[in-house]
Design a protein around this motif. Structure first.
Motif, PDB file in Angstrom:
ATOM      1  N   ALA A 265       0.828  -1.212   0.000  1.00 35.85           N
ATOM      2  CA  ALA A 265       0.000   0.000   0.000  1.00 35.85           C
ATOM      3  C   ALA A 265       0.859   1.258   0.000  1.00 35.85           C
ATOM      4  CB  ALA A 265      -0.930  -0.006   1.211  1.00 35.85           C
ATOM      5  N   GLY A 266       2.168   1.085   0.276  1.00 47.03           N
ATOM      6  CA  GLY A 266       3.064   2.234   0.212  1.00 47.03           C
ATOM      7  C   GLY A 266       3.806   2.564   1.487  1.00 47.03           C
ATOM      8  N   ALA A 267       3.698   1.712   2.509  1.00 48.39           N
ATOM      9  CA  ALA A 267       4.441   1.954   3.750  1.00 48.39           C
ATOM     10  C   ALA A 267       5.904   1.581   3.550  1.00 48.39           C
ATOM     11  CB  ALA A 267       3.850   1.141   4.892  1.00 48.39           C
ATOM     12  N   ASP A 268       6.801   2.436   3.994  1.00 47.11           N
ATOM     13  CA  ASP A 268       8.231   2.182   3.847  1.00 47.11           C
ATOM     14  C   ASP A 268       8.807   1.437   5.045  1.00 47.11           C
ATOM     15  OD1 ASP A 268       8.877   3.787   1.324  1.00 47.11           O
ATOM     16  OD2 ASP A 268       7.828   5.266   2.558  1.00 47.11           O
ATOM     17  N   ILE A 269       8.347   1.807   6.231  1.00 48.41           N
ATOM     18  CA  ILE A 269       8.832   1.191   7.466  1.00 48.41           C
ATOM     19  C   ILE A 269       7.619   0.745   8.281  1.00 48.41           C
ATOM     20  CG2 ILE A 269      10.151   1.523   9.585  1.00 48.41           C
ATOM     21  CD1 ILE A 269      11.673   3.782   8.110  1.00 48.41           C
ATOM     22  N   ILE A 270       7.631  -0.512   8.733  1.00 48.62           N
ATOM     23  CA  ILE A 270       6.525  -1.052   9.533  1.00 48.62           C
ATOM     24  C   ILE A 270       7.088  -1.501  10.877  1.00 48.62           C
ATOM     25  CG2 ILE A 270       4.732  -2.828   9.678  1.00 48.62           C
ATOM     26  CD1 ILE A 270       4.908  -2.931   6.537  1.00 48.62           C
ATOM     27  N   ILE A 271       6.529  -0.955  11.943  1.00 49.83           N
ATOM     28  CA  ILE A 271       6.988  -1.271  13.297  1.00 49.83           C
ATOM     29  C   ILE A 271       5.877  -2.024  14.029  1.00 49.83           C
ATOM     30  CG2 ILE A 271       7.907  -0.376  15.452  1.00 49.83           C
ATOM     31  CD1 ILE A 271       9.672   0.197  13.044  1.00 49.83           C
ATOM     32  N   GLY A 272       6.184  -3.242  14.473  1.00 44.71           N
ATOM     33  CA  GLY A 272       5.192  -4.065  15.159  1.00 44.71           C
ATOM     34  C   GLY A 272       5.319  -4.012  16.668  1.00 44.71           C
ATOM     35  N   HIS A 273       4.153  -4.110  17.329  1.00 41.21           N
ATOM     36  CA  HIS A 273       4.068  -4.130  18.792  1.00 41.21           C
ATOM     37  C   HIS A 273       3.003  -5.133  19.215  1.00 41.21           C
ATOM     38  CE1 HIS A 273       6.343  -0.378  18.685  1.00 41.21           C
ATOM     39  NE2 HIS A 273       5.452   0.099  17.831  1.00 41.21           N
ATOM     40  N   HIS A 274       2.990  -5.445  20.500  1.00 43.73           N
ATOM     41  CA  HIS A 274       1.974  -6.234  21.183  1.00 43.73           C
ATOM     42  C   HIS A 274       2.462  -7.573  21.722  1.00 43.73           C
ATOM     43  CE1 HIS A 274      -1.810  -7.740  22.597  1.00 43.73           C
ATOM     44  NE2 HIS A 274      -1.790  -8.745  21.752  1.00 43.73           N
ATOM     45  N   PRO A 275       3.299  -8.338  21.007  1.00 42.89           N
ATOM     46  CA  PRO A 275       3.699  -9.631  21.570  1.00 42.89           C
ATOM     47  C   PRO A 275       4.485  -9.536  22.883  1.00 42.89           C
ATOM     48  CG  PRO A 275       3.983  -9.669  19.195  1.00 42.89           C
ATOM     49  CD  PRO A 275       3.667  -8.241  19.573  1.00 42.89           C
ATOM     50  N   HIS A 276       5.064  -8.359  23.191  1.00 41.56           N
ATOM     51  CA  HIS A 276       5.837  -8.138  24.423  1.00 41.56           C
ATOM     52  C   HIS A 276       7.147  -8.927  24.448  1.00 41.56           C
ATOM     53  CE1 HIS A 276       2.558  -5.789  25.987  1.00 41.56           C
ATOM     54  NE2 HIS A 276       1.738  -6.809  25.959  1.00 41.56           N
ATOM     55  N   VAL A 277       7.482  -9.577  23.357  1.00 41.55           N
ATOM     56  CA  VAL A 277       8.783 -10.221  23.183  1.00 41.55           C
ATOM     57  C   VAL A 277       9.297  -9.835  21.798  1.00 41.55           C
ATOM     58  CG1 VAL A 277       8.345 -12.156  24.733  1.00 41.55           C
ATOM     59  CG2 VAL A 277       7.708 -12.341  22.322  1.00 41.55           C
ATOM     60  N   LEU A 278      10.598  -9.955  21.607  1.00 42.82           N
ATOM     61  CA  LEU A 278      11.181  -9.607  20.320  1.00 42.82           C
ATOM     62  C   LEU A 278      10.831 -10.627  19.242  1.00 42.82           C
ATOM     63  CD1 LEU A 278      14.772  -8.520  21.429  1.00 42.82           C
ATOM     64  CD2 LEU A 278      12.952  -7.011  20.592  1.00 42.82           C
ATOM     65  N   GLN A 279      10.463 -10.119  18.073  1.00 44.85           N
ATOM     66  CA  GLN A 279      10.300 -10.947  16.879  1.00 44.85           C
ATOM     67  C   GLN A 279      11.247 -10.407  15.806  1.00 44.85           C
ATOM     68  OE1 GLN A 279       6.109 -10.827  15.887  1.00 44.85           O
ATOM     69  NE2 GLN A 279       5.576 -12.375  17.417  1.00 44.85           N
ATOM     70  N   PRO A 280      11.730 -11.274  14.910  1.00 44.59           N
ATOM     71  CA  PRO A 280      12.748 -10.856  13.929  1.00 44.59           C
ATOM     72  C   PRO A 280      12.280  -9.763  12.975  1.00 44.59           C
ATOM     73  CG  PRO A 280      12.563 -13.247  14.043  1.00 44.59           C
ATOM     74  CD  PRO A 280      11.395 -12.685  14.800  1.00 44.59           C
ATOM     75  N   MET A 281      13.255  -9.283  12.223  1.00 42.05           N
ATOM     76  CA  MET A 281      13.023  -8.233  11.228  1.00 42.05           C
ATOM     77  C   MET A 281      13.147  -8.832   9.831  1.00 42.05           C
ATOM     78  SD  MET A 281      15.308  -5.373  13.166  1.00 42.05           S
ATOM     79  CE  MET A 281      15.009  -5.034  14.907  1.00 42.05           C
ATOM     80  N   GLU A 282      12.636  -8.071   8.838  1.00 44.03           N
ATOM     81  CA  GLU A 282      12.624  -8.622   7.480  1.00 44.03           C
ATOM     82  C   GLU A 282      12.473  -7.499   6.459  1.00 44.03           C
ATOM     83  OE1 GLU A 282      10.592 -12.550   5.435  1.00 44.03           O
ATOM     84  OE2 GLU A 282       9.364 -11.361   6.817  1.00 44.03           O
ATOM     85  N   TRP A 283      13.071  -7.704   5.271  1.00 44.17           N
ATOM     86  CA  TRP A 283      12.809  -6.840   4.121  1.00 44.17           C
ATOM     87  C   TRP A 283      11.629  -7.402   3.350  1.00 44.17           C
ATOM     88  CZ3 TRP A 283      15.076  -2.276   3.800  1.00 44.17           C
ATOM     89  CH2 TRP A 283      16.342  -2.078   4.354  1.00 44.17           C
ATOM     90  N   ILE A 284      10.752  -6.531   2.869  1.00 44.83           N
ATOM     91  CA  ILE A 284       9.626  -6.944   2.042  1.00 44.83           C
ATOM     92  C   ILE A 284       9.810  -6.356   0.650  1.00 44.83           C
ATOM     93  CG2 ILE A 284       7.131  -6.783   1.667  1.00 44.83           C
ATOM     94  CD1 ILE A 284       6.766  -6.679   4.685  1.00 44.83           C
ATOM     95  N   GLU A 285       9.896  -7.234  -0.355  1.00 45.86           N
ATOM     96  CA  GLU A 285       9.999  -6.786  -1.743  1.00 45.86           C
ATOM     97  C   GLU A 285       8.602  -6.423  -2.237  1.00 45.86           C
ATOM     98  OE1 GLU A 285      12.885  -6.320  -3.103  1.00 45.86           O
ATOM     99  OE2 GLU A 285      13.985  -7.247  -1.432  1.00 45.86           O
ATOM    100  N   ARG A 286       8.432  -5.170  -2.636  1.00 40.67           N
ATOM    101  CA  ARG A 286       7.111  -4.674  -2.994  1.00 40.67           C
ATOM    102  C   ARG A 286       6.786  -4.864  -4.474  1.00 40.67           C
ATOM    103  NH1 ARG A 286       7.531   1.113   0.015  1.00 40.67           N
ATOM    104  NH2 ARG A 286       6.408   1.757  -1.868  1.00 40.67           N
TER     105      ARG A 286
END
Length: 379
Positions: A265-286
């Motif tokens: 949809a056009g988001a460049d950076i996506i920051i996730g919250h809620h699990p209260h523990v760390l989850q990995p990071m990833e590049w998304i090819e658009r």
């Protein structure tokens, strides 16, 4: 007499040669030769460098959940309804001030003591939580989460009033429809960043009738529309998503699919919250050929939760480069500094803690498993 004649002839010969070579040097043909000689390879190379596209760079950091339990705020009380959280964040303030922009997920509303502080399962935190975030270099807070409506509209209004007093922009929950339509932006070094935030739900608490602006809920159609609006006024769109399942260390398929849709949809950076523990990071090819960066969960940053990885968070940093001639945006050099909340709820860099060496190495391996180039220090 012969000597005089010979000397005179010699003088005339020298003068004549001087006049001849003087004219030769001033002729147009020889002027062109001299100009051409000045165009040496070094000068040509300098001219090429001037024609190259000029870029500008800004850095952005993000931290995870700030969820203040009574076991955190009660020991921080320093007087009648006054609190001091300076000791809790003093060891990480340099990290929070390292980037041009730093954003945080303020999960518990800072409604203040006037409406009564409260802890799990219905949170309301002291104003001073906002004060220490301001002091520590936080530039914007996201406040769309499952606890946004814990203490109702009054807590939201009180919290927003204090954010406004501090001069810290907020997004994800608003005072009115007009307030919601005002997409928050921050400009640094000629790069404009915009910020949006959404939550999966509010723990079963319904939004007051006729006031949907009180909290942004995850709705793909609405997210796409607002990202389009944000792209029209900014270079970089940052979207915070409160999603996933608590205490799960890997993103589920629903998170991954929503992240892909949000990126496309056009988001460049996506920051996730809620699990209260760390989850990995990833590049998304658009689909448009660009790529977005997603951190599925940044864990807990400042909280009363401990053990089972709930006391680990961190600071994510990205450098953003803009080509001034074309406006093209490039995300580069992702880095992450893990943090730890100790037994008195003070936040510290995990790497600096004695006895946590194995945990630190485990967290590094966990976080860069899909982004091998992720580094673990700020330069």
């Amino acid at each position: 007499m012969k000597k005089v004649i010979t000397f005179t002839l010699l003088v005339l010969l020298v003068c004549g040669l001087g006049l001849y070579f003087g004219k030769l040097a001033s002729s147009p043909e020889n002027q062109i030769v001299k100009v051409e000689e000045k165009q040496n390879p070094q000068i040509v190379e300098i001219e090429k460098e001037k024609e190259e596209i000029i870029t500008t760079t800004a850095s952005i950091s993000a931290i995870g959940d700030i969820l203040i339990h009574d076991r955190v705020y009660e020991p921080a009380q320093i007087g009648d309804e006054k609190y001091d959280f300076t000791p809790h964040l003093k060891n990480v303030q340099s990290l929070l001030n390292n980037a041009d922009i730093t954003i945080a997920n303020q999960e518990s509303m800072i409604g203040g003591t006037e409406i009564g502080l409260s802890t799990y399962p219905s949170f309301n935190s002291p104003y001073e939580v906002g004060d220490i975030l301001k002091e520590s270099g936080i530039d914007l807070v996201t406040i769309a989460n499952n606890h946004t409506l814990d203490r109702g509209e009054k807590a939201i209004q009180s919290a927003i009033s204090h954010w406004n007093k501090l001069g810290i922009p907020y997004t994800g929950a608003f005072l009115s429809e007009e307030d919601k339509k005002n997409i928050r932006t921050i400009e640094k070094n000629g790069i404009v960043f915009s910020f949006l935030a959404y939550t999966y739900g509010t723990n079963g608490i319904e939004t007051p009738k006729g006031k949907p602006y009180l909290v942004n809920r995850i709705d793909e159609k609405n997210i796409k529309q607002e990202i389009e609006q944000a792209n029209a006024i900014s270079d970089v769109v940052v979207v915070s998503l409160h999603f996933g399942k608590e205490y799960e260390r890997l993103p589920n398929e629903e998170q991954k699919q929503l992240a892909i849709k949000t990126a496309n949809a056009g988001a460049d950076i996506i920051i996730g919250h809620h699990p209260h523990v760390l989850q990995p990071m990833e590049w998304i090819e658009r689909e448009d050929g660009k790529r977005s960066f997603v951190a599925y969960s940044l864990g807990n940053f400042f909280t009363g939760q401990t053990e089972d990885y709930k006391d680990i968070g961190g600071v994510l940093k990205l450098n953003v480069e803009k080509k001034l001639e074309t406006g093209e945006i490039v995300l580069k050099e992702p880095s992450f500094v893990p943090t730890f909340v100790n037994e008195v709820y003070h936040v510290q860099p995990l790497e600096q803690l004695s006895g946590k060496e194995k945990l630190y190495e485990e967290i590094k391996k966990h976080m860069n498993q899909w982004v091998p180039e992720l580094t673990f220090s700020f330069t």
